[in-house]
Design an enzyme around this catalytic site. Structure first.
Site, PDB file in Angstrom:
ATOM      1  N   ASP A  13     -32.909   9.593  23.544  1.00  0.00           N
ATOM      2  CA  ASP A  13     -33.923   8.662  24.475  1.00  0.00           C
ATOM      3  C   ASP A  13     -34.223   9.631  25.601  1.00  0.00           C
ATOM      4  O   ASP A  13     -33.580  10.618  25.745  1.00  0.00           O
ATOM      5  CB  ASP A  13     -33.008   7.339  25.018  1.00  0.00           C
ATOM      6  CG  ASP A  13     -33.797   6.449  25.859  1.00  0.00           C
ATOM      7  OD1 ASP A  13     -35.220   6.360  25.352  1.00  0.00           O
ATOM      8  OD2 ASP A  13     -33.353   5.686  26.663  1.00  0.00           O
ATOM      9  N   ASN A  61     -39.088  -1.104  18.738  1.00  0.00           N
ATOM     10  CA  ASN A  61     -40.073  -0.117  19.050  1.00  0.00           C
ATOM     11  C   ASN A  61     -41.520  -0.561  18.491  1.00  0.00           C
ATOM     12  O   ASN A  61     -42.436   0.213  19.168  1.00  0.00           O
ATOM     13  CB  ASN A  61     -39.708   1.408  18.562  1.00  0.00           C
ATOM     14  CG  ASN A  61     -38.617   1.771  19.380  1.00  0.00           C
ATOM     15  OD1 ASN A  61     -37.789   2.492  18.961  1.00  0.00           O
ATOM     16  ND2 ASN A  61     -38.475   1.749  20.644  1.00  0.00           N
TER      17      ASN A  61
HETATM   18  C1  IPE Z   1     -33.686   3.093  21.620  1.00  0.00           C
HETATM   19  O1  IPE Z   1     -34.330   3.610  22.816  1.00  0.00           O
HETATM   20  C2  IPE Z   1     -34.230   3.259  20.241  1.00  0.00           C
HETATM   21  C3  IPE Z   1     -34.150   4.570  19.980  1.00  0.00           C
HETATM   22  C4  IPE Z   1     -33.620   5.739  20.488  1.00  0.00           C
HETATM   23  C5  IPE Z   1     -34.922   4.882  18.685  1.00  0.00           C
HETATM   24  P1  IPE Z   1     -35.473   2.706  23.566  1.00  0.00           P
HETATM   25  O2  IPE Z   1     -36.119   3.511  24.600  1.00  0.00           O
HETATM   26  O3  IPE Z   1     -36.307   2.119  22.452  1.00  0.00           O
HETATM   27  O4  IPE Z   1     -34.554   1.598  24.274  1.00  0.00           O
HETATM   28  P2  IPE Z   1     -34.764   0.762  25.498  1.00  0.00           P
HETATM   29  O5  IPE Z   1     -36.049  -0.045  25.338  1.00  0.00           O
HETATM   30  O6  IPE Z   1     -34.787   1.706  26.966  1.00  0.00           O
HETATM   31  O7  IPE Z   1     -33.513  -0.301  25.302  1.00  0.00           O
HETATM   32  C1  IPE Z   2     -36.860   7.863  22.622  1.00  0.00           C
HETATM   33  O1  IPE Z   2     -37.337   8.280  23.893  1.00  0.00           O
HETATM   34  C2  IPE Z   2     -37.573   8.027  21.337  1.00  0.00           C
HETATM   35  C3  IPE Z   2     -37.931   6.604  20.808  1.00  0.00           C
HETATM   36  C4  IPE Z   2     -37.433   5.484  21.383  1.00  0.00           C
HETATM   37  C5  IPE Z   2     -38.678   6.573  19.672  1.00  0.00           C
HETATM   38  P1  IPE Z   2     -38.480   7.145  24.717  1.00  0.00           P
HETATM   39  O2  IPE Z   2     -39.727   7.051  23.732  1.00  0.00           O
HETATM   40  O3  IPE Z   2     -37.567   6.036  24.472  1.00  0.00           O
HETATM   41  O4  IPE Z   2     -38.614   7.925  25.925  1.00  0.00           O
HETATM   42  P2  IPE Z   2     -38.279   7.066  27.530  1.00  0.00           P
HETATM   43  O5  IPE Z   2     -37.306   6.174  27.142  1.00  0.00           O
HETATM   44  O6  IPE Z   2     -39.695   6.230  27.370  1.00  0.00           O
HETATM   45  O7  IPE Z   2     -38.394   8.114  28.366  1.00  0.00           O
HETATM   46 MG    MG Z   3     -36.259   5.126  25.785  1.00  0.00          MG
END
Ligand code: IPE
Ligand code: IPE
Ligand code: MG
Length: 239
Positions: A13, A61
């Site tokens: 994340d 996502n």
């Molecule tokens: C969890 O991260 C999913 C992945 C790392 C693929 P998200 O960024 O989607 O999760 P939330 O929305 O903060 O819970």
């Molecule tokens: C994790 O990084 C990757 C995926 C969930 C695909 P994020 O895209 O969630 O990054 P933040 O949480 O918005 O910084």
């Molecule tokens: Mg995230």
């Protein structure tokens, strides 16, 4: 670095925030995050980790803007087209959990080719969660089990915890299906629908680094934290 957790799962994340901090578009964070996946996969393999499960795209996502989703769907193509030879060199086998049938055809092909090209590797399993959700996984398992019951192949009384494990997407991992250590980067402290059944007794380590900043040393730090924990599984420490 003895007592290495056999199965490490990572919620990767913070890509978007990493990019925003640098006044870059969010996808620049995903691109950099892909480099981190390469580094961390090799580091884990070198440390003797048996399974590395990486949460790459959740069933939730899809809610993101189409341009970002499209970019994320292209990443496995880029990743595998450059990295499969390294994986083979390190004897790493690729596996996937999630409903890949909803991914673009070219992405499905890249994933399936990587699985095929590494099928003979018997070192670490690099297990990607792609269009994966823990609740979706459990729902599908329940449907499969119910179908067997309805067909008279299984009695309700015969359903055990093992029956459920055997119908999850992690079933091919056998005894290694449950992560010993779950790491989440970016300072968020939640599970976001990752491996809900399997993490019942995982040690959770939350680190502040955003995923693009995570590296082999960060992984070692998380493992050291894991090694300082006392896993009791409901029993007592010195039983
Ligand atoms: C969890 O991260 C999913 C992945 C790392 C693929 P998200 O960024 O989607 O999760 P939330 O929305 O903060 O819970
Ligand atoms: C994790 O990084 C990757 C995926 C969930 C695909 P994020 O895209 O969630 O990054 P933040 O949480 O918005 O910084
Ligand atoms: Mg995230």
């Amino acid at each position: 670095m003895d007592r290495i957790p056999a199965h490490i799962a990572i919620i990767m994340d913070g890509n978007g925030r990493w990019a925003k901090r640098r006044h870059l578009p969010r996808v620049a964070g995903h691109k950099q995050g892909m480099q981190t996946v390469k580094k961390v996969a090799i580091a884990a393999s070198d440390l003797g980790v048996k399974v590395l499960s990486l949460y790459a795209f959740s069933t939730e996502n899809w809610k993101r803007p189409a341009a970002e989703v499209n970019y994320l769907m292209q990443l496995p193509i880029r990743f595998f087209s450059t990295f499969v030879p390294d994986l083979v060199k390190h004897n790493v086998r690729v596996m996937v959990m999630g409903d890949t049938s909803r991914l673009p055809k070219a992405t499905q092909k890249a994933v399936n080719d990587a699985i095929k090209d590494t099928a003979n590797c018997d070192g670490m399993v690099l297990n990607f969660a792609l269009n994966y959700g823990g609740r979706d996984e459990i729902t599908r398992a329940v449907k499969q089990i119910a179908t067997k019951v309805a067909a008279g192949q299984l009695k309700p009384d015969e359903i055990t915890e093992q029956t459920i494990s055997d119908h999850l997407m992690s079933a091919p991992l056998g005894k290694l299906a449950d992560p010993d250590l779950l790491i989440r980067t970016s300072g968020e402290e939640r599970i976001s629908n990752f491996m809900l059944w399997q993490i019942g007794y995982s040690e959770l380590v939350f680190v502040n680094e955003h995923w693009p900043d995570f590296n082999g040393d960060s992984l070692k730090r998380a493992i050291r934290e894991f090694q300082g924990r006392h896993r009791r599984f409901g029993g007592l420490v010195n039983q």
